[in-house]
Design a protein around this motif. Structure first.
Motif, mmCIF file in Angstrom:
data_model
loop_
_atom_site.group_PDB
_atom_site.id
_atom_site.type_symbol
_atom_site.label_atom_id
_atom_site.label_comp_id
_atom_site.label_asym_id
_atom_site.label_seq_id
_atom_site.Cartn_x
_atom_site.Cartn_y
_atom_site.Cartn_z
ATOM 1 N N UNK A 80 -6.009 7.708 -12.533
ATOM 2 C CA UNK A 80 -5.511 9.011 -12.041
ATOM 3 C C UNK A 80 -6.036 9.310 -10.640
ATOM 4 N N UNK A 81 -5.137 9.819 -9.800
ATOM 5 C CA UNK A 81 -5.501 10.151 -8.425
ATOM 6 C C UNK A 81 -6.678 11.105 -8.351
ATOM 7 N N UNK A 82 -6.748 12.059 -9.287
ATOM 8 C CA UNK A 82 -7.854 13.038 -9.214
ATOM 9 C C UNK A 82 -9.200 12.360 -9.471
ATOM 10 N N UNK A 83 -9.199 11.326 -10.288
ATOM 11 C CA UNK A 83 -10.448 10.586 -10.511
ATOM 12 C C UNK A 83 -10.850 9.837 -9.243
ATOM 13 N N UNK A 100 -3.193 6.834 -0.405
ATOM 14 C CA UNK A 100 -2.292 5.684 -0.252
ATOM 15 C C UNK A 100 -1.705 5.282 -1.595
ATOM 16 N N UNK A 101 -2.576 5.240 -2.605
ATOM 17 C CA UNK A 101 -2.176 4.674 -3.894
ATOM 18 C C UNK A 101 -1.049 5.468 -4.566
ATOM 19 N N UNK A 102 -0.961 6.761 -4.247
ATOM 20 C CA UNK A 102 0.080 7.591 -4.870
ATOM 21 C C UNK A 102 1.467 6.967 -4.694
ATOM 22 N N UNK A 103 1.660 6.260 -3.562
ATOM 23 C CA UNK A 103 2.989 5.689 -3.291
ATOM 24 C C UNK A 103 3.265 4.428 -4.098
ATOM 25 N N UNK A 108 8.792 8.791 -7.149
ATOM 26 C CA UNK A 108 9.407 9.895 -6.426
ATOM 27 C C UNK A 108 8.648 10.168 -5.128
ATOM 28 N N UNK A 109 7.309 10.185 -5.222
ATOM 29 C CA UNK A 109 6.494 10.376 -4.017
ATOM 30 C C UNK A 109 6.784 9.271 -3.007
ATOM 31 N N UNK A 110 6.923 8.051 -3.516
ATOM 32 C CA UNK A 110 7.196 6.909 -2.637
ATOM 33 C C UNK A 110 8.548 7.071 -1.957
ATOM 34 N N UNK A 111 9.574 7.417 -2.737
ATOM 35 C CA UNK A 111 10.920 7.566 -2.157
ATOM 36 C C UNK A 111 10.935 8.693 -1.118
ATOM 37 N N UNK A 112 10.244 9.788 -1.422
ATOM 38 C CA UNK A 112 10.217 10.916 -0.479
ATOM 39 C C UNK A 112 9.553 10.508 0.835
#
Lengths: 383, 383
Positions: A80-83, A100-103, A108-112
């Protein structure tokens, strides 16, 4: 820093084959990979000296794991990103960062973000309801924004009924146009925190039932222009997104000669396994260099053609895997086998085979024959 | 047999760099090497999952170690033959056998057997007294029959006084003629219990102060005839002596164009480290294949020339090893570095560097510069 060797200590969250093969590369650099595995029988936990058992969703386990690590990185995208943010706030050197990793975690985050950056992507839209899907237009491809892999979390829907069934599943979704594919490509690059970037030759990935079964390096017949475009795109995305370590940009090559980004992975990737023997620096060593902010290694091919075939688990029964390995070694003494220490289950990736040389058709036949032989214990081993 | 993977379990007695690099190869074959190390900070103990701490001279430790191993093999020659025989008598599959290993353990036994077999060796004789040495003739080379390595246990003596001093040391000795060397070569072969044999190209080994500092594959300018002679000799000895796994035959090339056997090693050998990147099958994988009675792998070179340089520990002080590694990676991104996880002590082998390509002079300069840089943190990194 390891007390004995005075060399850095890298921790990798996740104990699968990527961590297993990263450990091999770590050894050459004088280090020993620390692995956070879910089970003592995870592929990397079976071979690494420094293993902690725990969940990648447990912040306390992550904290204990990260202690004394010079860098912490990942064998998968599921932390998880928050961790990751919590660890970073406490001073842990996490590579790549949560930002970075969120993408690689959220389609959806990546496409945006890629749309903002003007990167070539399929026509797409976020969808929350059947009406959204119908407004986007059918047929289309629905993708779970999180957690998909090997074809899971991807649905090709042609009718409202089919779409309704997927929407009813309740997972976050995006809709994408069904692209007229010529084939799939992958552009693997590495980037260091310092900002150095290195690109491997663009490869062709061959999928069957949503699972990558074969990778050919370099992608046969790829125009110089499109190859350079793909590398430039991957290099530019690595910088824009702040990637560190390896990033694989999975691409569609369209029937009309364009490339579109399909997915991103920020870790050593199946489309880069060929680099172990086929490139001067393996993606696993390159990932370590990247996350440690070491200068990156040469990415040149070591042969004209390199072909990797994934070995899937076969049906139970018949010859044991080690007997199959015997026969393969006898029939093809130049095939490089990598087994991941997994119990065999039908369809599960249990290893891969790499062959290198000048004759592409012959190499493809050898790689395929080796993979089928290891899966089924039948067929004819080419050499 | 490993319970989880249903693949074989190999145990290696000794936890040094050979076991460390063998573990890397073991991982690819789906296995995990079991290591008997003397200390938790031995190079292999730092990286392997399955480590037992104990002495190779303790039969009970060896017994416990060998339990459940499909094959037991060695990272050095120091396990007493009677212990190996005891294990074998109890059903342990020890490779190579005590009957073979004696020729790598005892120089007198080796010289006697090779003389019987008609293999080319320097003129030699067992010596027990100064009178024996004088009868053999001075100057000559005195060698301890057991336990020598890296120039230790070898004395070049010119006078009776010098010889008397060595004889007074009380170790078992042989005397050998001082051969007029052109250079030293090494012929590395592998043999399986089934009897299959595979030979690597013959290499040149460059020694300084009795320590191997550089290996060049293939040996530059070696006549086809002499190369074939050396390979045939090594293959024939492997069969006659019942070797299993890797054997390195260290050879003198004489000024008058003959080859003479210097020493035998029955394990992966420093003169074969270049095979990790430089041959289709590394000597470490080949050793595993040999001791497991798997079919052997291809030994072909992966480049025209391969040069390996040993990295010795330098004087204390100056840049840390990882900083040196940084600079080397920046200056020569194609150099392949292998560090053994050892604390640095002056003159100790702490790693090696391999480079491959077409330009031999350039490769030798690169390998040498890299090794000096890692040792001393000074010099100019070639690329």
């Amino acid at each position: 820093m390891d007390q004995h060797t005075q060399l850095p200590k890298v921790g990798m969250v996740g104990g699968g084959q990527l961590a297993r093969m990263t450990h091999q590369a770590t050894i050459a650099l004088g280090q020993s990979l620390r692995v956070l595995a879910e089970s003592e029988t995870d592929g990397a936990a079976l071979v690494a000296a420094d293993v902690q058992i725990g969940s990648h969703t447990d912040l306390d386990a992550l904290r204990a794991f990260a202690k004394d690590c010079d860098a912490v990185t990942f064998d998968h995208e599921h932390v998880p990103g928050e961790h990751i943010r919590a660890l970073a706030a406490e001073g842990v050197n996490v590579q790549p960062s949560a930002d970075a990793l969120i993408y690689a975690q959220d389609k959806r985050a990546m496409r945006e973000r890629l749309t903002e950056l003007g990167a070539p992507v399929p026509r797409w839209a976020p969808v929350g309801s059947l009406a959204d899907v119908e407004a986007f237009g059918l047929p289309c491809v629905l993708k779970a924004t999180r957690g998909g892999y090997d074809g899971k979390g991807v649905w090709v829907v042609s009718t409202a009924d089919e779409a309704a069934e997927v929407v009813a599943g309740g997972v976050g979704l995006i809709a994408e146009e069904k692209v007229e594919l010529a084939r799939e490509l992958s552009a693997v690059v590495a980037r260091s925190p310092f900002g150095q970037v290195a690109a491997y030759p663009v490869v062709e990935t061959v999928q069957r039932d949503g699972i990558c079964v074969e990778v050919i390096a370099p992608a046969p017949g790829l125009s110089e222009d499109l190859g350079a475009q793909a590398q430039r795109l991957a290099v530019s995305l690595a910088g824009e997104l702040g990637v560190t370590g390896i990033m694989a940009v999975e691409l569609f090559e369209t029937a009309d000669g364009r490339i579109l980004v399909n997915e991103l992975a920020m870790r050593p990737h199946n489309s880069g396994h060929w680099t172990i023997e086929g490139a001067r620096t393996s993606q696993f060593e390159q990932h370590l260099r990247g996350v440690l902010d070491y200068p990156l290694g040469e990415t040149a091919l070591t042969a004209k053609w390199v072909v990797m075939a994934n070995v899937l688990g076969g049906e139970p029964g018949g010859m044991r895997v080690d007997e199959r390995l015997h026969h393969l070694m006898a029939g093809d003494p130049g095939a490089k086998v990598h087994l991941y220490g997994k119990a065999v289950r039908p369809g599960r990736k249990i290893g891969h085979v790499t062959v290198l040389g000048d004759d592409l058709d012959g190499l493809r036949a050898r790689a395929q024959a080796a993979a089928i032989w290891l899966r089924d214990g039948v067929g004819h081993i080419e050499h």
